[in-house]
Design a protein around this motif. Structure first.
Motif, PDB file in Angstrom:
ATOM      1  N   PHE A 268      20.534  29.191  53.677  1.00  0.00           N
ATOM      2  CA  PHE A 268      20.326  30.760  53.633  1.00  0.00           C
ATOM      3  C   PHE A 268      18.868  31.028  53.409  1.00  0.00           C
ATOM      4  N   GLU A 269      18.712  32.178  53.827  1.00  0.00           N
ATOM      5  CA  GLU A 269      17.327  33.074  53.420  1.00  0.00           C
ATOM      6  C   GLU A 269      17.490  34.144  52.554  1.00  0.00           C
ATOM      7  N   TYR A 270      17.202  34.177  51.231  1.00  0.00           N
ATOM      8  CA  TYR A 270      17.839  35.199  50.099  1.00  0.00           C
ATOM      9  C   TYR A 270      16.622  36.368  50.289  1.00  0.00           C
ATOM     10  N   ASP A 275      20.601  39.814  47.490  1.00  0.00           N
ATOM     11  CA  ASP A 275      21.744  38.670  47.890  1.00  0.00           C
ATOM     12  C   ASP A 275      22.602  38.329  46.520  1.00  0.00           C
ATOM     13  N   ASP A 276      23.821  38.226  46.615  1.00  0.00           N
ATOM     14  CA  ASP A 276      24.605  37.979  45.541  1.00  0.00           C
ATOM     15  C   ASP A 276      24.788  36.536  45.488  1.00  0.00           C
ATOM     16  N   ILE A 277      24.986  35.900  44.160  1.00  0.00           N
ATOM     17  CA  ILE A 277      25.486  34.285  44.413  1.00  0.00           C
ATOM     18  C   ILE A 277      26.628  33.899  45.105  1.00  0.00           C
ATOM     19  N   SER A 278      27.497  34.632  45.085  1.00  0.00           N
ATOM     20  CA  SER A 278      29.047  34.481  45.564  1.00  0.00           C
ATOM     21  C   SER A 278      28.986  34.528  47.154  1.00  0.00           C
ATOM     22  N   GLU A 279      28.020  35.259  47.748  1.00  0.00           N
ATOM     23  CA  GLU A 279      27.667  35.105  49.182  1.00  0.00           C
ATOM     24  C   GLU A 279      27.001  33.925  49.604  1.00  0.00           C
ATOM     25  N   ILE A 280      26.267  33.533  48.864  1.00  0.00           N
ATOM     26  CA  ILE A 280      25.352  32.171  49.037  1.00  0.00           C
ATOM     27  C   ILE A 280      26.277  30.905  48.701  1.00  0.00           C
ATOM     28  N   ILE A 281      27.167  30.798  47.546  1.00  0.00           N
ATOM     29  CA  ILE A 281      27.930  29.642  47.315  1.00  0.00           C
ATOM     30  C   ILE A 281      29.072  29.583  48.245  1.00  0.00           C
ATOM     31  N   ASP A 283      32.031  30.177  47.524  1.00  0.00           N
ATOM     32  CA  ASP A 283      33.126  29.485  46.648  1.00  0.00           C
ATOM     33  C   ASP A 283      33.658  30.399  45.752  1.00  0.00           C
ATOM     34  N   ASP A 284      34.647  31.056  45.768  1.00  0.00           N
ATOM     35  CA  ASP A 284      35.118  32.075  44.686  1.00  0.00           C
ATOM     36  C   ASP A 284      35.236  31.609  43.297  1.00  0.00           C
ATOM     37  N   LYS A 285      35.877  30.481  43.122  1.00  0.00           N
ATOM     38  CA  LYS A 285      36.073  29.638  42.016  1.00  0.00           C
ATOM     39  C   LYS A 285      34.777  29.455  41.554  1.00  0.00           C
ATOM     40  N   ILE A 286      33.885  28.772  41.930  1.00  0.00           N
ATOM     41  CA  ILE A 286      32.409  28.394  41.321  1.00  0.00           C
ATOM     42  C   ILE A 286      31.772  29.644  41.083  1.00  0.00           C
ATOM     43  N   SER A 287      31.624  30.791  42.156  1.00  0.00           N
ATOM     44  CA  SER A 287      30.934  31.787  41.613  1.00  0.00           C
ATOM     45  C   SER A 287      31.818  32.599  40.340  1.00  0.00           C
ATOM     46  N   ALA A 288      32.808  32.517  40.192  1.00  0.00           N
ATOM     47  CA  ALA A 288      33.355  33.034  38.773  1.00  0.00           C
ATOM     48  C   ALA A 288      33.266  32.265  37.793  1.00  0.00           C
ATOM     49  N   MET A 289      33.029  30.872  37.747  1.00  0.00           N
ATOM     50  CA  MET A 289      32.391  30.051  36.780  1.00  0.00           C
ATOM     51  C   MET A 289      31.120  30.508  36.204  1.00  0.00           C
ATOM     52  N   ILE A 290      30.228  30.415  37.308  1.00  0.00           N
ATOM     53  CA  ILE A 290      28.796  30.701  37.067  1.00  0.00           C
ATOM     54  C   ILE A 290      28.723  32.353  36.403  1.00  0.00           C
ATOM     55  N   LEU A 291      29.596  33.381  36.951  1.00  0.00           N
ATOM     56  CA  LEU A 291      29.387  34.508  36.102  1.00  0.00           C
ATOM     57  C   LEU A 291      29.925  34.636  34.813  1.00  0.00           C
ATOM     58  N   SER A 292      30.943  33.524  34.506  1.00  0.00           N
ATOM     59  CA  SER A 292      31.677  33.624  33.272  1.00  0.00           C
ATOM     60  C   SER A 292      30.712  33.307  32.058  1.00  0.00           C
ATOM     61  N   GLY A 293      29.725  32.484  32.320  1.00  0.00           N
ATOM     62  CA  GLY A 293      28.760  31.948  31.508  1.00  0.00           C
ATOM     63  C   GLY A 293      28.940  30.582  30.957  1.00  0.00           C
ATOM     64  N   GLU A 294      30.174  30.054  31.900  1.00  0.00           N
ATOM     65  CA  GLU A 294      30.490  28.813  31.386  1.00  0.00           C
ATOM     66  C   GLU A 294      29.438  27.750  31.786  1.00  0.00           C
ATOM     67  N   LYS A 295      29.232  26.737  30.904  1.00  0.00           N
ATOM     68  CA  LYS A 295      28.347  25.543  31.374  1.00  0.00           C
ATOM     69  C   LYS A 295      28.770  24.625  32.156  1.00  0.00           C
ATOM     70  N   PHE A 296      28.849  24.299  33.276  1.00  0.00           N
ATOM     71  CA  PHE A 296      29.443  22.957  34.001  1.00  0.00           C
ATOM     72  C   PHE A 296      28.586  22.257  34.827  1.00  0.00           C
ATOM     73  N   ALA A 297      28.980  21.116  35.270  1.00  0.00           N
ATOM     74  CA  ALA A 297      28.141  20.415  36.062  1.00  0.00           C
ATOM     75  C   ALA A 297      29.123  19.480  37.126  1.00  0.00           C
ATOM     76  N   GLY A 298      28.215  19.294  38.070  1.00  0.00           N
ATOM     77  CA  GLY A 298      29.015  18.401  39.041  1.00  0.00           C
ATOM     78  C   GLY A 298      30.119  19.116  40.094  1.00  0.00           C
ATOM     79  N   MET A 299      30.125  20.275  40.282  1.00  0.00           N
ATOM     80  CA  MET A 299      31.066  21.086  40.914  1.00  0.00           C
ATOM     81  C   MET A 299      30.743  20.702  42.569  1.00  0.00           C
ATOM     82  N   GLU A 300      31.793  20.556  43.176  1.00  0.00           N
ATOM     83  CA  GLU A 300      31.392  19.952  44.595  1.00  0.00           C
ATOM     84  C   GLU A 300      31.155  20.901  45.620  1.00  0.00           C
TER      85      GLU A 300
END
Length: 579
Positions: A268-270, A275-281, A283-300
């Motif tokens: 992508f070219e931002y 540009d919104d992170i959800s448009e780039i990623i 993946d609705d589930k991962i985008s929601a996790m990012i915006l929730s402030g949840e710290k996570f690692a290794g999502m595919e």
């Protein structure tokens, strides 16, 4: 004032302005000061030439100016080379006291020679003013050689640096410095050395020629920022230097910054603050996790399809300052090759495991099937020996002895081969094993063998317990003690000492003997199957005993090794059991 005086005076002003500009840009940067010193040398050089290139200058004054001018051109090679070394990050050279002493001593030598009229002497009068003449002295030749060597070596190092450089900006900067320096040095060599030596004077002095070099430096510095690093540039360079993709968003998920690796991985070219992170990623589930402030690692995440499909992993963490939420940082890894390598390794391990099982089964079947016919051959040969031995000729008796001995050795070899193949397939369960009881049991079994060779077994301490297969641990002990007795020295009776060292993570059992020892070059070979260091006539055995010990220790997650200086100095066999 003629046009050449004006040109040199202009160069004098330009060098001074550039010196102030570069140092003021970043007063805390060493490389800025070093480049400023290079410009000071050229500034000094140009100022003196502006005075010399004047038809009204007297010879007495010109002589003094020529001597003072030496400070500029004699110091220039030193500061130029130090600048290049710092640019190339040659810290080891720059920290060498002898190198720095040499760099700064040489200008003083040439300046002293100049004030003694052993460098340039005054003067030839030309249409543009007075100019110096090279003196025919060793100091002049030394300066020419010194300058040539300094420039040649430093430019050679710059070429090597450029070819090894992965940072594209540094590589382009090196290209510009290299090209402009070679051009300026070549013209200077012709004008200020060769032509001046031939007393052919042109008004194009070296300090003017080096404006080419200065132009290249300023261009590279302005375009690639190699000498000026502020906090913002440092952050950008860190972002671009990492192998992971990095995306920084605000609290609403709007992309504020992303490095080139993130753009390359996600395709992508931002647009900043659009540009919104959800448009780039995507993946609705991962985008929601990012915006929730949840710290996570290794999502595919996956990009592309078929053979060109890329497998990515995304990790995210909130960015806070003084308790205030500023946004979110996303880190993206391309694990396509890593996962492919893991799958390949997993496949190889399964094939290897299957191969080992097949090999063990083959060894067992072959040795087991050989035992019966071999027992028959051995029994009949011994029966033949008992019934007919006395009636045979001496040569025939020798044949019978060879056959019986061969059959017995073959039987022993098959037994050891069976033991070797059964280490993993017929082993018992792991449980606590008291090494004191294990050693006592083995010594009872070997009692008569020890007495036959008048051996001594010393156990100076209480031994700890280990987790393992009791039968196999006793097999290791018996093999190592038997070896200590078998490979005894002819100079003394065998003495074997059994000790143990208990650590936080392991127990190391040591069996020390005073036998013939093992040379260092053979200390790994002896643990290979069928590897012998001596003939059967010297020492009996099949060459499998230590290989069985190694296999048993590997099954227990440990290891076995030997320490020896050889040459009748004994050996220490060490077996490490993990806790």
């Amino acid at each position: 004032m003629n046009v050449w005086t004006l040109l040199h005076f202009s160069a004098f002003v330009i060098y001074f302005v550039l010196m102030i500009y570069i140092i003021a840009k970043n007063p805390g940067a060493v490389i800025n000061w070093l480049l400023g010193m290079v410009f000071i040398c050229l500034w000094f050089w140009s100022g003196s030439n502006a005075l010399l290139f004047n038809s009204y200058i007297t010879q007495e004054k010109a002589d003094i100016i020529l001597k003072i001018q030496t400070i500029g051109w004699a110091s220039f090679p030193t500061f130029y080379v130090i600048f290049l070394l710092y640019f190339m990050k040659k810290e080891i050279i720059l920290k060498n006291v002898f190198v720095l002493t040499f760099f700064f001593a040489m200008p003083f030598i040439f300046e002293a020679a100049a004030f003694s009229d052993k460098m340039m002497v005054c003067c030839d009068r030309t249409f543009f003013g007075l100019t110096g003449i090279w003196n025919n002295s060793p100091f002049v030749y030394l300066f020419i050689v010194y300058s040539f060597v300094m420039f040649a070596v430093s430019l050679g190092m710059l070429v090597v640096f450029r070819n090894r450089q992965k940072n594209i900006n540094m590589k382009k900067s090196a290209d510009i410095i290299l090209a402009t320096t070679i051009m300026a040095f070549a013209i200077t060599l012709i004008v200020s050395f060769i032509l001046k030596w031939l007393r052919i004077h042109v008004p194009l002095e070296a300090n003017l020629v080096f404006l080419i070099f200065v132009t290249g430096i300023i261009y590279a510095a302005g375009k690639y920022d190699f000498f000026e690093i502020n906090a913002e540039q440092a952050a950008d360079r860190i972002l671009e230097s990492v192998d992971e993709g990095l995306i920084l968003t605000d609290t609403h998920g709007v992309v504020m910054q992303a490095n080139s690796m993130a753009k390359q991985m996600l395709g992508f070219e931002y647009k900043v603050e659009k540009d919104d992170i959800s448009e780039i990623i995507q993946d609705d589930k991962i985008s929601a996790m990012i915006l929730s402030g949840e710290k996570f690692a290794g999502m595919e995440l996956y990009r592309g399809s078929g053979e060109s499909e890329k497998k990515l992993t995304l990790s995210s963490a909130p960015v806070d300052k003084n308790g205030e939420r500023l946004g979110y940082l996303c880190v993206i890894d391309d694990v396509t090759e890593k996962r492919a390598a893991e799958r390949g390794l997993e496949k190889t391990m399964k094939e290897l495991e299957r191969s080992n099982v097949d090999l063990e089964r083959f060894a067992y079947v072959v040795s087991h099937d050989l035992k019966e016919p071999l027992r028959m051959v051995s029994n009949y040969m011994q029966l033949l020996k008992r019934k007919s031995y006395d009636r045979l000729e001496s040569e025939d008796r020798e044949y019978i002895d060879f056959a019986v001995d061969g059959a017995l050795r073959m039987n022993e070899l098959i037994k050891d081969l069976l033991d070797y193949s059964r280490v993993n397939t017929r082993g018992g369960k792991f449980e606590p094993v008291d090494l004191n009881d294990a050693v006592e049991h083995i010594l009872n079994i070997m009692k008569f063998k020890i007495e036959d060779v008048k051996g001594q077994i010393l156990i100076p301490q209480t031994l700890p317990s280990v987790m393992g297969d009791g039968m196999q641990i006793e097999q290791v002990l018996q093999n190592l003690i038997e070896n200590g007795l078998k490979f005894r020295s002819k100079l003394n009776t065998p003495v074997i000492e059994i000790t143990a060292q208990e650590n936080v993570s392991s127990v190391i059992l040591r069996i020390k003997d005073n036998g013939i020892g093992i040379e260092q070059r053979f200390q790994e070979r002896i643990f290979e199957i069928f590897k012998r260091l001596h003939s059967r006539e010297e020492y009996e055995g099949t060459g499998i005993g230590l290989a069985i010990c190694k296999r048993i220790m590997e099954r227990h997650g440990g290891r076995i090794w030997v320490e020896s200086e050889g040459d009748e100095k004994g050996s220490i066999f060490a077996a490490e059991f993990k806790k």
